[in-house]
Design an enzyme around this catalytic site. Sequence first.
Site, short mmCIF file in Angstrom:
data_model
loop_
_atom_site.label_atom_id
_atom_site.label_comp_id
_atom_site.label_asym_id
_atom_site.label_seq_id
_atom_site.Cartn_x
_atom_site.Cartn_y
_atom_site.Cartn_z
N CYS A 229 0.94 -1.32 -0.05
CA CYS A 229 0.13 0.05 0.17
C CYS A 229 0.90 1.31 0.10
O CYS A 229 1.70 1.31 0.63
CB CYS A 229 -1.01 -0.03 1.16
SG CYS A 229 -2.07 1.55 1.36
N CYS B 152 -8.82 -0.92 3.50
CA CYS B 152 -8.14 0.49 3.10
C CYS B 152 -8.76 0.91 1.60
O CYS B 152 -9.08 0.00 0.65
CB CYS B 152 -6.76 0.36 2.80
SG CYS B 152 -5.89 1.77 2.27
N CYS C 224 -5.61 0.82 -1.23
CA CYS C 224 -4.90 -0.19 -1.86
C CYS C 224 -6.04 -1.30 -1.99
O CYS C 224 -5.65 -2.31 -2.62
CB CYS C 224 -3.88 -0.73 -1.00
SG CYS C 224 -4.25 -1.38 0.53
N CYS D 7 -26.44 -20.86 1.86
CA CYS D 7 -26.93 -21.20 3.03
C CYS D 7 -26.93 -20.04 4.09
O CYS D 7 -27.30 -20.10 5.03
CB CYS D 7 -26.58 -22.69 3.67
SG CYS D 7 -24.59 -22.66 3.42
#
Length: 360
Positions: free
Chosen positions: A44, A71, A74, A321
Site C-alpha cells: 500500500c 483501505c 489499496c 445457506c
Amino acid sequence: MNRQNALLPPHAEMVRAMLERDTAYEGVFFTAVKTTGIFCRPGCTARKPRPENVEFFAHADECLSAGYRACLRCKPLDAAAIAPDWVQKLLIAVDANPEVRWSDVQLLAEGVEPLKLRRWFKQHFGMTFHAWLRTRRLGMALGGIKQGHSIDHVAFDSGYESLSGFRDAFQKSFHITPGRATHREPLLFSRLTTPLGPMIAMAERRGLVLLEFLDRPALTREVEELQHRYGYAVAPGHNGHLRQIEEELTQYFAGKLTGFNVPLHLPGSEFARQVWAELAKIPYGQTSTYGTIAAKLGKPGASRAVGLANGHNRLSIVLPCHRVIGADGSLTGYGGGQPRKAFLLRLEKAAVQLTEHLAF
C-alpha cells in the site's frame, strides 16, 4: 498454533516488507493499523504507521473479524481474490509445460524464491509447490486413463521414469491401482483465494460438486464421503467448471453478480437435494428460515431436518445457506463461521441498495 500465526513470515520480515512496500508479499499477509482501524496490502502506498501500532493477519477475513475496515487506497479485498503476479506467472508457466519438474535452481532463475513459494502454496493450496506439481501430474494421468490411454503412455507422459514408481505414486494418491482407475470418476480440485480466505472448488465433468472454505471443520468428512460413498478419485487440476466458478466468485465479491450460472452436480439424498433446491431459490440480498423452507417442501414440522440438510450443503455461497437465519432474525450456525456469514449478507445488502440508488 492458531490459523492467524501458522503460516505467516517472521514478524521482523513483515515489518520490513510493510515499510519498504514490498509487493512480493502480496497475498501472503495483511497489515492492520490499530490507530486507524484500517487494514492494507503490504505494498500500500499510504503513509506507513509506526510498527508498534500494527498487527499482521494471514487472511482478509481475519482482519474483518477483528473489526478492521478495508483501505480505500489499496483495496485489500480486491487483492485477496487473486494470486500475486509472481505466482500467476509461475502458474501460467506450469500450464504451458506441465511435465517440467521445476527444481529450486529453475525457480531462482525465474526470480522466484523457493522458500517464499513454499510458504505461499502451503497457505493457499494446503501443500508445498512441489507436492502440488506431483499430485497435479497424477491428476492428468488419471484423466488420460479415463480417456482410454495406456498406463505406459500416461506414466511416461507424466514424467515418471519407471512404471513401478508411477504405480506406487498413483496408488498412494488415489488409493486404487491405475488399472482400476477406469471405473472411478475424476473429481478435479482447485484452491481459490477470496476476500474471506482460501476456498477449495471441486468439479467433475457434469458440474461443480463442492465449494468450501478451507478451514471448514466438516471439509475432511465431505471429501471422504465423496471418495468412499460416491466413488470419486480426487486430484488437483482444471476444467471449465472450475474456471467458471473462479470468474463468477470474483464478480460476486465485487458486487457485480447476483446469481451463479456454473453447472452443478449434487450427490446426496432426495430430501437433501430438495432442500438445496429451495436454498437456490432464496433471492440475492434476502433471507429465509428453516421453518419457511420446511413449509415450502410441504413438511412444516421438518425444520430440524431442513437444518441438517442445510448443514450438509457442500456448495458454500453458490447454494446460499448464508441467507438462512433464525426465526428471531439471529445469525444461526454457518459452516464457514458467523463473521463470514455476516460479511456475505452485508455484501449483498450493500449491492442491492446501490442498485436501487442508481435506479432513481
